[in-house]
Design a protein around this motif. Structure first.
Motif, short mmCIF file in Angstrom:
data_model
loop_
_atom_site.label_atom_id
_atom_site.label_comp_id
_atom_site.label_asym_id
_atom_site.label_seq_id
_atom_site.Cartn_x
_atom_site.Cartn_y
_atom_site.Cartn_z
N ALA A 192 0.49 -1.46 0.29
CA ALA A 192 -0.02 0.22 0.12
C ALA A 192 0.92 1.23 -0.10
N SER A 193 1.97 1.13 0.70
CA SER A 193 2.12 2.48 0.82
C SER A 193 3.68 2.64 -0.21
N ALA A 194 4.02 1.56 -0.86
CA ALA A 194 4.95 1.59 -2.52
C ALA A 194 3.77 1.99 -3.45
N LEU A 195 2.61 1.31 -3.30
CA LEU A 195 1.38 2.30 -4.40
C LEU A 195 1.78 3.75 -4.29
N LEU A 196 1.27 3.80 -2.93
CA LEU A 196 1.02 5.38 -3.26
C LEU A 196 2.02 6.35 -2.97
N GLY A 197 3.60 5.83 -2.79
CA GLY A 197 4.24 6.82 -3.14
C GLY A 197 4.81 6.75 -5.15
N LEU A 198 4.51 5.50 -5.21
CA LEU A 198 4.25 5.58 -7.19
C LEU A 198 3.60 6.88 -7.41
N VAL A 199 2.79 7.25 -6.92
CA VAL A 199 1.56 7.76 -7.13
C VAL A 199 1.18 9.31 -6.84
N THR A 200 2.20 9.13 -5.61
CA THR A 200 2.06 10.53 -5.14
C THR A 200 4.07 11.46 -5.76
N GLY A 201 5.08 10.26 -5.93
CA GLY A 201 6.28 10.38 -5.98
C GLY A 201 6.34 11.19 -7.57
N ALA A 202 5.76 10.56 -8.48
CA ALA A 202 5.31 10.86 -9.79
C ALA A 202 4.97 12.51 -9.59
N LEU A 203 3.51 12.90 -9.00
CA LEU A 203 3.09 13.99 -8.54
C LEU A 203 4.32 14.61 -8.47
N ALA A 204 5.00 14.51 -7.55
CA ALA A 204 6.32 15.92 -6.50
C ALA A 204 7.52 15.82 -7.08
N ILE A 205 7.42 15.04 -7.90
CA ILE A 205 9.37 14.92 -8.07
C ILE A 205 9.30 16.14 -9.94
N ARG A 206 7.76 16.65 -10.18
CA ARG A 206 7.45 17.49 -10.97
C ARG A 206 8.55 18.99 -10.68
N ARG A 207 8.06 19.20 -8.95
CA ARG A 207 9.09 20.08 -8.19
C ARG A 207 10.00 19.90 -7.68
N GLN A 208 10.69 21.16 -7.48
CA GLN A 208 12.38 21.05 -6.97
C GLN A 208 12.38 21.83 -5.32
N GLY A 209 13.10 21.11 -4.40
CA GLY A 209 13.29 22.43 -3.43
C GLY A 209 12.34 22.89 -2.40
N ALA B 44 8.84 19.41 -1.23
CA ALA B 44 8.59 20.09 0.14
C ALA B 44 6.92 19.96 0.45
N MET B 45 6.05 20.89 -0.09
CA MET B 45 4.45 21.89 -0.41
C MET B 45 4.25 21.27 -0.52
N ILE B 46 4.42 20.01 -1.56
CA ILE B 46 3.34 19.49 -2.32
C ILE B 46 3.46 17.95 -1.88
N THR B 47 4.84 17.58 -0.77
CA THR B 47 4.47 15.90 -0.11
C THR B 47 3.60 16.78 0.80
N LEU B 48 3.94 17.61 1.67
CA LEU B 48 3.06 18.10 2.63
C LEU B 48 1.79 17.94 2.21
N ALA B 49 1.15 18.80 1.38
CA ALA B 49 -0.55 18.68 0.69
C ALA B 49 -0.71 17.53 0.80
N LEU B 50 -0.24 16.59 0.07
CA LEU B 50 -0.41 15.28 0.26
C LEU B 50 -0.92 14.40 1.05
N SER B 51 0.24 15.04 1.37
CA SER B 51 0.25 14.00 3.53
C SER B 51 -0.76 14.36 4.06
N GLN B 52 -1.53 15.78 4.29
CA GLN B 52 -3.06 16.11 4.35
C GLN B 52 -4.16 14.88 3.49
N MET B 53 -3.94 15.06 2.58
CA MET B 53 -5.24 14.71 2.10
C MET B 53 -5.10 13.29 2.18
N ILE B 54 -4.64 12.62 2.77
CA ILE B 54 -4.18 10.92 3.02
C ILE B 54 -4.23 11.62 4.65
N TYR B 55 -4.40 12.26 5.51
CA TYR B 55 -5.06 12.56 6.94
C TYR B 55 -6.17 12.02 7.45
#
Length: 326
Positions: free
Chosen positions: A114-131, A135-146
């Motif tokens: 489950a974590s690997a699948l979530l990592g694939l989806v969120t990573g594909a979105l997040a790595i399009r940006r840097q710095g 960080a803010m994209i991963t935080l926003a995605l984390s809040q959605m999962i919360y």
């Protein structure tokens, strides 16, 4: 490079490998005998968080990607593992499967998946940006999962999943015995640690380090940086899932605490205190932070203040973390 420089570099690498091997053996010996002097449940918690911090360090320390949302992998894996260990049902849309309470090892594997699948989806979105944008994209995605974990029927909202059976690993090893459970958790931690060590010291790990140091140059040499970063992100997510799934079996519950954004902040603290980009630093940092939370619990909300003071002191006194300075 001159022959002398190549020889010196090889000697330094050999010395580093020798030091790491000695450090690993010392750490393993201490962890094997630790239950004789320290409460095993505390040690099991610390080992789960140490693996969490090591997996996080794989991303920030060796790829240079700061994620503020890594708690989503820890928490989701914990929920999935706890649910499969207790009920063993999959009810998603038209899919209705009932396996019954699962072997804890299988439940942990479901959590990792489950974590690997979530990592694939969120990573594909997040790595399009840097710095900071990454960080803010991963935080926003984390809040959605919360909020997903708060509302999803199988998580039971704020009550979480309670009374998770520890069962028998592989149908043979009775994990309800505290010492048996401790050595099972230790084995899980060692496997996760060795996987991370292998990733770091492989040709793949060398490419990750080159991307961290100079991404444009790595791209100019023909490496597809985004693909390498996504692979590292998914690996980190899966290893965090291993920590979260194991933790839910140890604690016999899964709750919103592990998926809350504050947990993402704690793992940053563990990594920085121990030593960013070092193999043993996150382990030391995790043990320090978990020990503070357990043994300073009598101070109530002041624990956060005390943590802040210690963090500031460590940053000022140990700029590269405790292990980094050593």
């Amino acid at each position: 490079m001159t022959a002398h420089a190549i020889t010196t570099s090889a000697a330094l690498d050999a010395a580093k490998r020798r030091d790491e091997q000695i450090g690993f053996l010392v750490m393993l010996a201490l962890l094997i005998v630790a239950p004789a002097a320290i409460y095993p449940f505390f040690l099991m918690q610390a080992l789960c968080f140490a693996l969490f911090a090591c997996a996080f360090n794989l991303l920030i320390g060796y790829v240079g990607l700061l994620s503020f949302g890594h708690a989503m992998f820890l928490g989701l894996a914990g929920y999935v593992s706890a649910h499969m260990a207790k009920l063993g049902t999959i009810d998603v849309g038209p899919i209705h499967l009932h396996f019954g309470p699962m072997d804890p090892v299988l439940a942990i594997l479901f959590g990792i998946a489950a974590s690997a699948l979530l990592g694939l989806v969120t990573g594909a979105l997040a790595i399009r940006r840097q710095g900071i944008y990454f960080a803010m994209i991963t935080l926003a995605l984390s809040q959605m999962i919360y909020f997903f974990c708060l509302e999803a029927p199988f998580t039971h909202g704020e009550d979480g999943i309670q009374g998770v059976p520890q069962g028998k690993a592989f149908g043979l090893i009775n994990l309800s015995n505290q010492m048996t459970m401790y050595y099972f958790v230790l084995a899980v931690f060692v496997v996760g640690f060795l996987i991370i060590h292998r990733i770091i010291n492989s040709p793949f790990g060398d490419v990750l380090k080159s991307i961290r140091e100079n991404e444009p140059r790595a791209i100019s040499l023909g490496y597809k940086a985004d693909q390498y970063k996504l692979a590292a992100f998914v690996m980190s997510a899966a290893l965090v899932g291993l920590a979260g799934a194991t933790k839910s079996i140890v604690a016999q519950n899964a709750s919103l605490t592990d998926v809350h954004f504050s947990m993402s902040g704690e793992v940053v603290l563990m990594t920085l205190v121990g030593g960013l980009g070092t193999i043993f630093g996150p382990i030391v940092g995790a043990f320090i932070i978990v020990a503070m939370q357990n043994y300073l619990a009598g101070f109530g909300q002041w624990v956060t203040v005390i943590q802040g003071v210690i963090f500031v002191a460590c940053v000022l006194a140990f700029r590269r973390g405790i292990i980094g300075e050593i």
